[in-house]
Design a protein around this motif. Structure first.
Motif, PDB file in Angstrom:
ATOM      1  N   UNK A   2       0.535   8.009  -7.162  1.00  0.00           N
ATOM      2  CA  UNK A   2      -0.476   7.456  -6.274  1.00  0.00           C
ATOM      3  C   UNK A   2      -1.156   8.542  -5.466  1.00  0.00           C
ATOM      4  N   UNK A   3      -2.417   8.310  -5.229  1.00  0.00           N
ATOM      5  CA  UNK A   3      -3.184   9.218  -4.390  1.00  0.00           C
ATOM      6  C   UNK A   3      -2.999   8.763  -2.935  1.00  0.00           C
ATOM      7  N   UNK A   4      -2.301   9.565  -2.160  1.00  0.00           N
ATOM      8  CA  UNK A   4      -2.038   9.202  -0.767  1.00  0.00           C
ATOM      9  C   UNK A   4      -3.047   9.935   0.102  1.00  0.00           C
ATOM     10  N   UNK A   5      -4.005   9.167   0.625  1.00  0.00           N
ATOM     11  CA  UNK A   5      -5.009   9.723   1.508  1.00  0.00           C
ATOM     12  C   UNK A   5      -5.220   8.783   2.685  1.00  0.00           C
ATOM     13  N   UNK A   6      -6.240   9.033   3.450  1.00  0.00           N
ATOM     14  CA  UNK A   6      -6.484   8.257   4.672  1.00  0.00           C
ATOM     15  C   UNK A   6      -6.699   6.778   4.373  1.00  0.00           C
ATOM     16  N   UNK A   7      -7.435   6.466   3.329  1.00  0.00           N
ATOM     17  CA  UNK A   7      -7.711   5.066   2.994  1.00  0.00           C
ATOM     18  C   UNK A   7      -6.436   4.330   2.577  1.00  0.00           C
ATOM     19  N   UNK A   8      -5.511   5.046   1.929  1.00  0.00           N
ATOM     20  CA  UNK A   8      -4.232   4.449   1.529  1.00  0.00           C
ATOM     21  C   UNK A   8      -3.439   4.021   2.765  1.00  0.00           C
ATOM     22  N   UNK A   9      -3.361   4.909   3.761  1.00  0.00           N
ATOM     23  CA  UNK A   9      -2.645   4.586   4.995  1.00  0.00           C
ATOM     24  C   UNK A   9      -3.314   3.432   5.734  1.00  0.00           C
ATOM     25  N   UNK A  10      -4.630   3.431   5.773  1.00  0.00           N
ATOM     26  CA  UNK A  10      -5.356   2.360   6.467  1.00  0.00           C
ATOM     27  C   UNK A  10      -5.118   1.016   5.802  1.00  0.00           C
ATOM     28  N   UNK A  11      -5.081   0.993   4.479  1.00  0.00           N
ATOM     29  CA  UNK A  11      -4.824  -0.244   3.752  1.00  0.00           C
ATOM     30  C   UNK A  11      -3.421  -0.760   4.053  1.00  0.00           C
ATOM     31  N   UNK A  12      -2.439   0.130   4.057  1.00  0.00           N
ATOM     32  CA  UNK A  12      -1.060  -0.249   4.364  1.00  0.00           C
ATOM     33  C   UNK A  12      -0.947  -0.784   5.798  1.00  0.00           C
ATOM     34  N   UNK A  13      -1.641  -0.155   6.734  1.00  0.00           N
ATOM     35  CA  UNK A  13      -1.615  -0.586   8.136  1.00  0.00           C
ATOM     36  C   UNK A  13      -2.232  -1.971   8.269  1.00  0.00           C
ATOM     37  N   UNK A  14      -3.345  -2.214   7.589  1.00  0.00           N
ATOM     38  CA  UNK A  14      -3.993  -3.525   7.645  1.00  0.00           C
ATOM     39  C   UNK A  14      -3.090  -4.618   7.083  1.00  0.00           C
ATOM     40  N   UNK A  15      -2.429  -4.344   5.962  1.00  0.00           N
ATOM     41  CA  UNK A  15      -1.511  -5.315   5.367  1.00  0.00           C
ATOM     42  C   UNK A  15      -0.359  -5.622   6.316  1.00  0.00           C
ATOM     43  N   UNK A  16       0.158  -4.585   6.943  1.00  0.00           N
ATOM     44  CA  UNK A  16       1.282  -4.761   7.859  1.00  0.00           C
ATOM     45  C   UNK A  16       0.861  -5.563   9.092  1.00  0.00           C
TER      46      UNK A  16
END
Length: 51
Positions: A2-16
């Motif tokens: 997986x490409x772990x970048x800023x958008x990946x973290x933001x998506x995970x935060x939104x889901x949480x």
């Protein structure tokens, strides 16, 4: 891999955040507590990686 970048973290935060809100409406305090802990860790990783 997986490409772990800023958008990946933001998506995970939104889901949480959605999961936390849902658990709060169902009065599941234990789930809320664990998810807020995980949220804190994700935000810390996001800020450290992209400061």
């Amino acid at each position: 891999m997986k490409k772990i970048d800023k958008s990946y973290f933001q998506k995970k935060i939104n889901k949480l955040n959605k999961k936390i809100h849902r658990a709060e409406t169902q009065q599941e305090e234990n789930k809320v507590w664990w998810r807020k802990l995980k949220l804190y860790k994700l935000k810390k990783r996001l800020n450290n990686s992209y400061s």
